[in-house]
Design a protein around this motif. Structure first.
Motif, short mmCIF file in Angstrom:
data_model
loop_
_atom_site.label_atom_id
_atom_site.label_comp_id
_atom_site.label_asym_id
_atom_site.label_seq_id
_atom_site.Cartn_x
_atom_site.Cartn_y
_atom_site.Cartn_z
N ARG A 2 0.82 -1.21 0.00
CA ARG A 2 0.00 0.00 0.00
C ARG A 2 0.86 1.26 0.00
O ARG A 2 0.44 2.28 -0.52
CB ARG A 2 -0.97 0.01 1.17
CG ARG A 2 -0.29 0.18 2.51
CD ARG A 2 -1.30 0.23 3.61
NE ARG A 2 -0.59 0.40 4.87
CZ ARG A 2 -1.17 0.66 6.00
NH1 ARG A 2 -2.47 0.76 6.05
NH2 ARG A 2 -0.46 0.80 7.09
N TYR A 3 2.06 1.19 0.56
CA TYR A 3 2.95 2.35 0.55
C TYR A 3 3.46 2.63 -0.86
O TYR A 3 3.58 3.79 -1.26
CB TYR A 3 4.12 2.16 1.50
CG TYR A 3 3.71 2.11 2.94
CD1 TYR A 3 3.08 3.19 3.52
CD2 TYR A 3 3.94 0.98 3.71
CE1 TYR A 3 2.69 3.17 4.84
CE2 TYR A 3 3.56 0.94 5.03
CZ TYR A 3 2.93 2.04 5.60
OH TYR A 3 2.54 2.01 6.90
N PHE A 4 3.73 1.58 -1.60
CA PHE A 4 4.18 1.76 -2.98
C PHE A 4 3.06 2.36 -3.83
O PHE A 4 3.30 3.29 -4.61
CB PHE A 4 4.63 0.42 -3.56
CG PHE A 4 5.01 0.51 -5.01
CD1 PHE A 4 6.20 1.12 -5.38
CD2 PHE A 4 4.18 0.00 -5.99
CE1 PHE A 4 6.55 1.21 -6.71
CE2 PHE A 4 4.52 0.08 -7.32
CZ PHE A 4 5.71 0.70 -7.68
N SER A 6 0.48 4.12 -2.76
CA SER A 6 0.22 5.51 -2.34
C SER A 6 1.30 6.45 -2.88
O SER A 6 0.99 7.56 -3.30
CB SER A 6 0.12 5.61 -0.82
OG SER A 6 1.36 5.32 -0.21
N ALA A 7 2.55 6.01 -2.90
CA ALA A 7 3.62 6.84 -3.46
C ALA A 7 3.41 7.05 -4.96
O ALA A 7 3.61 8.16 -5.47
CB ALA A 7 4.98 6.19 -3.20
N THR A 42 4.63 11.96 0.20
CA THR A 42 4.75 10.53 0.46
C THR A 42 5.31 10.25 1.85
O THR A 42 4.81 9.38 2.57
CB THR A 42 5.65 9.87 -0.61
OG1 THR A 42 5.07 10.10 -1.89
CG2 THR A 42 5.78 8.39 -0.37
N LEU A 43 6.33 11.00 2.25
CA LEU A 43 6.89 10.82 3.59
C LEU A 43 5.86 11.18 4.66
O LEU A 43 5.78 10.52 5.70
CB LEU A 43 8.15 11.66 3.75
CG LEU A 43 9.36 11.17 2.96
CD1 LEU A 43 10.51 12.17 3.10
CD2 LEU A 43 9.78 9.79 3.42
N ILE A 45 2.62 10.87 4.36
CA ILE A 45 1.63 9.78 4.39
C ILE A 45 2.19 8.58 5.13
O ILE A 45 1.48 7.92 5.88
CB ILE A 45 1.22 9.40 2.95
CG1 ILE A 45 0.36 10.49 2.35
CG2 ILE A 45 0.48 8.07 2.92
CD1 ILE A 45 0.06 10.29 0.89
N TRP A 46 3.47 8.29 4.94
CA TRP A 46 4.07 7.11 5.59
C TRP A 46 4.25 7.31 7.09
O TRP A 46 4.06 6.39 7.87
CB TRP A 46 5.41 6.79 4.97
CG TRP A 46 5.32 6.19 3.61
CD1 TRP A 46 4.19 5.81 2.95
CD2 TRP A 46 6.40 5.89 2.74
NE1 TRP A 46 4.50 5.31 1.72
CE2 TRP A 46 5.84 5.34 1.56
CE3 TRP A 46 7.76 6.04 2.82
CZ2 TRP A 46 6.62 4.94 0.49
CZ3 TRP A 46 8.54 5.64 1.75
CH2 TRP A 46 7.97 5.10 0.60
#
Length: 60
Positions: A2-4, A6-7, A42-43, A45-46
């Protein structure tokens, strides 16, 4: 995974919005600004869930 995803979406949406805003204001489009903006968002969001979770644990 999901992080990939979202990025990926952050970079796509930031590139699109940067292109539209730069064309409306008659400024040349620079991909470097998009990369910087996408990286910062992105950072955020993470790391935002980790920050909020630790804040909730402290308040209890």
């Amino acid at each position: 995974m999901r992080y990939f995803i979202s990025a990926l979406w952050v970079f796509i949406l930031s590139a699109m919005s940067n292109y539209v805003v730069s064309s409306m204001s008659d400024v040349p489009f620079h991909i470097g600004q998009t990369v910087i903006l996408g990286t910062l968002v992105t950072l955020a969001i993470w790391f935002l869930p980790a920050i909020l979770k630790s804040h909730d644990e402290l308040s209890e």
